[in-house]
Design a protein around this motif. Structure first.
Motif, short mmCIF file in Angstrom:
data_model
loop_
_atom_site.label_atom_id
_atom_site.label_comp_id
_atom_site.label_asym_id
_atom_site.label_seq_id
_atom_site.Cartn_x
_atom_site.Cartn_y
_atom_site.Cartn_z
N VAL A 89 5.77 11.46 0.87
CA VAL A 89 4.90 10.47 1.50
C VAL A 89 5.44 10.10 2.87
CG1 VAL A 89 4.07 8.08 1.35
CG2 VAL A 89 3.95 9.57 -0.65
N ARG A 90 6.74 9.94 2.98
CA ARG A 90 7.34 9.63 4.29
C ARG A 90 7.11 10.77 5.26
NH1 ARG A 90 13.34 7.52 3.41
NH2 ARG A 90 13.24 7.38 5.66
N ALA A 91 7.25 12.00 4.82
CA ALA A 91 7.07 13.16 5.69
C ALA A 91 5.60 13.28 6.13
CB ALA A 91 7.52 14.43 4.99
N ALA A 92 4.69 13.01 5.22
CA ALA A 92 3.27 13.12 5.53
C ALA A 92 2.83 12.04 6.51
CB ALA A 92 2.44 13.05 4.25
N GLY A 93 3.37 10.84 6.36
CA GLY A 93 2.96 9.73 7.21
C GLY A 93 3.71 9.68 8.52
N ASP A 94 4.99 9.94 8.47
CA ASP A 94 5.87 9.92 9.65
C ASP A 94 5.62 8.70 10.51
OD1 ASP A 94 6.62 11.42 12.65
OD2 ASP A 94 8.01 11.44 10.95
N PRO B 267 4.57 4.40 9.31
CA PRO B 267 4.86 3.21 8.51
C PRO B 267 5.67 3.50 7.26
CG PRO B 267 2.61 3.15 9.27
CD PRO B 267 3.17 4.50 9.64
N ALA B 268 5.40 4.61 6.58
CA ALA B 268 6.17 4.93 5.38
C ALA B 268 7.62 5.19 5.76
CB ALA B 268 5.59 6.14 4.66
N GLN B 269 7.82 5.83 6.90
CA GLN B 269 9.18 6.07 7.40
C GLN B 269 9.87 4.72 7.62
OE1 GLN B 269 10.51 9.18 8.25
NE2 GLN B 269 12.40 8.44 9.08
N ALA B 270 9.17 3.82 8.26
CA ALA B 270 9.74 2.50 8.53
C ALA B 270 10.04 1.76 7.23
CB ALA B 270 8.80 1.68 9.41
N LEU B 271 9.16 1.87 6.25
CA LEU B 271 9.37 1.21 4.97
C LEU B 271 10.63 1.77 4.30
CD1 LEU B 271 8.52 -0.66 2.70
CD2 LEU B 271 7.09 1.17 1.82
N GLY B 272 10.78 3.08 4.31
CA GLY B 272 11.96 3.68 3.71
C GLY B 272 13.23 3.26 4.40
N GLU B 273 13.19 3.18 5.72
CA GLU B 273 14.36 2.76 6.47
C GLU B 273 14.68 1.30 6.18
OE1 GLU B 273 13.37 3.74 10.48
OE2 GLU B 273 13.64 5.88 10.14
N LYS B 274 13.65 0.44 6.06
CA LYS B 274 13.88 -0.96 5.75
C LYS B 274 14.50 -1.09 4.37
CE LYS B 274 11.82 -5.53 5.45
NZ LYS B 274 13.08 -5.98 4.97
N ASP C 21 0.83 -1.21 0.00
CA ASP C 21 0.00 0.00 0.00
C ASP C 21 0.86 1.25 0.00
OD1 ASP C 21 -2.29 -1.54 0.03
OD2 ASP C 21 -2.66 -1.26 2.18
N LEU C 22 1.91 1.25 0.80
CA LEU C 22 2.79 2.41 0.86
C LEU C 22 3.55 2.61 -0.43
CD1 LEU C 22 4.06 1.94 4.49
CD2 LEU C 22 2.56 3.75 3.66
N LEU C 23 4.01 1.53 -1.01
CA LEU C 23 4.70 1.63 -2.29
C LEU C 23 3.77 2.17 -3.37
CD1 LEU C 23 6.78 -1.67 -2.24
CD2 LEU C 23 7.65 0.67 -2.08
N GLN C 24 2.53 1.71 -3.35
CA GLN C 24 1.56 2.21 -4.34
C GLN C 24 1.27 3.69 -4.11
OE1 GLN C 24 0.48 0.43 -7.05
NE2 GLN C 24 -0.16 2.47 -7.68
N GLU C 25 1.20 4.10 -2.85
CA GLU C 25 0.98 5.51 -2.55
C GLU C 25 2.14 6.35 -3.10
OE1 GLU C 25 0.31 8.49 1.28
OE2 GLU C 25 0.40 6.33 1.60
N MET C 26 3.36 5.86 -2.96
CA MET C 26 4.52 6.57 -3.48
C MET C 26 4.49 6.63 -5.00
SD MET C 26 7.58 5.25 -1.05
CE MET C 26 7.39 5.28 0.73
N ARG C 27 4.11 5.53 -5.65
CA ARG C 27 4.00 5.52 -7.11
C ARG C 27 2.96 6.52 -7.59
NH1 ARG C 27 3.59 -0.30 -6.31
NH2 ARG C 27 5.68 -1.15 -6.48
#
Length: 70
Positions: free
Chosen positions: A45-50, A52-59, A11-17
């Motif tokens: 997207v990472r800034a807006a979510g702060d 799960p998206a942050q965690a996804l980016g870090e992973k 879901d997060l990847l799709q939001e970024m796309r």
């Protein structure tokens, strides 16, 4: 990663796309700037979510940094 984490990741990847596509359209659909729009979308997207998206980016960053060490 376990099975229950995958849907959120997708879901997060799709939001970024989707956001990258929106940014691209707003700029008049220029060619040759795919990476720029993907990076901008990821940051926004990472800034807006702060969360799960942050965690996804870090992973993803961790996966990339450990990929060569295997």
């Amino acid at each position: 990663m376990n099975g229950r984490d995958r849907p959120m990741d997708e879901d997060l990847l799709q939001e970024m796309r989707d956001h990258a596509y929106l940014l691209w359209e707003q700029e008049g659909r220029p060619g040759g700037r795919v990476d720029e729009f993907r990076l901008s979308a990821r940051r926004e997207v990472r800034a807006a979510g702060d969360g799960p998206a942050q965690a996804l980016g870090e992973k993803a960053e961790q996966d990339n940094s450990t990929a060569g060490s295997a």
